[in-house]
Design a protein around this motif. Structure first.
Motif, PDB file in Angstrom:
ATOM      1  N   PHE A  22       0.740  -1.333   0.007  1.00 31.12           N
ATOM      2  CA  PHE A  22      -0.013   0.141  -0.135  1.00 31.12           C
ATOM      3  C   PHE A  22       0.953   1.308  -0.224  1.00 31.12           C
ATOM      4  O   PHE A  22       0.504   2.532  -0.582  1.00 31.12           O
ATOM      5  N   GLY A  59      -2.293  -8.846  -4.464  1.00 32.84           N
ATOM      6  CA  GLY A  59      -2.728  -8.632  -3.412  1.00 32.84           C
ATOM      7  C   GLY A  59      -3.689  -9.318  -2.937  1.00 32.84           C
ATOM      8  O   GLY A  59      -3.596 -10.468  -2.422  1.00 32.84           O
ATOM      9  N   ASP A  81     -12.747  -6.638   1.215  1.00 40.24           N
ATOM     10  CA  ASP A  81     -12.118  -6.149   1.231  1.00 40.24           C
ATOM     11  C   ASP A  81     -11.062  -6.885   0.415  1.00 40.24           C
ATOM     12  O   ASP A  81     -10.146  -7.613   0.015  1.00 40.24           O
ATOM     13  N   ASN A  83      -7.804  -6.228  -3.354  1.00 40.13           N
ATOM     14  CA  ASN A  83      -7.220  -5.000  -3.633  1.00 40.13           C
ATOM     15  C   ASN A  83      -6.266  -5.741  -4.204  1.00 40.13           C
ATOM     16  O   ASN A  83      -6.001  -7.280  -4.210  1.00 40.13           O
ATOM     17  N   ARG A  89      -2.176  -5.920 -11.561  1.00 42.87           N
ATOM     18  CA  ARG A  89      -3.265  -5.014 -11.899  1.00 42.87           C
ATOM     19  C   ARG A  89      -4.156  -5.406 -13.586  1.00 42.87           C
ATOM     20  O   ARG A  89      -2.298  -5.576 -14.248  1.00 42.87           O
TER      21      ARG A  89
END
Length: 96
Positions: A22, A59, A81, A83, A89
């Motif tokens: 993060f 992730g 949650d 991510n 990505r």
């Protein structure tokens, strides 16, 4: 070379790695919430799945066994949650 993606349960050492991921994308670290997620996983209140590609955390997703709010409360599980970190990505990791 083909990358190897592993989906596994969160381990305690993932707390720091996820928090650092993060920070690397410009977000605040999340060690407190990740520690809470890990404890909830240990107590079987939440499942935390981590996607790992060639040893790097790509992730994660947390799953509540039963939705707490809304029309599906106490009926279906809830993705709480989710991510996928920026470098990973658009590679289908979220679909896995």
């Amino acid at each position: 070379m083909k990358e190897c993606t592993i989906i596994r349960n969160m381990m305690e050492y993932d707390i720091e790695g996820i928090s650092q991921a993060f920070i690397h994308q410009g977000w605040p670290g999340r060690e407190d919430i990740l520690t809470s997620y890990f404890q909830e996983q240990e107590n079987r209140e939440r499942e935390v799945l981590v996607a790992e590609i060639d040893g790097a955390v790509a992730g994660y997703v947390t799953i509540l066994p039963s939705a707490k709010h809304g029309p599906f409360a106490e009926v279906y599980p809830e993705l709480s949650d989710f991510n996928v970190f920026e470098p990973f990505r658009n590679q289908g990791i979220g679909n896995q």
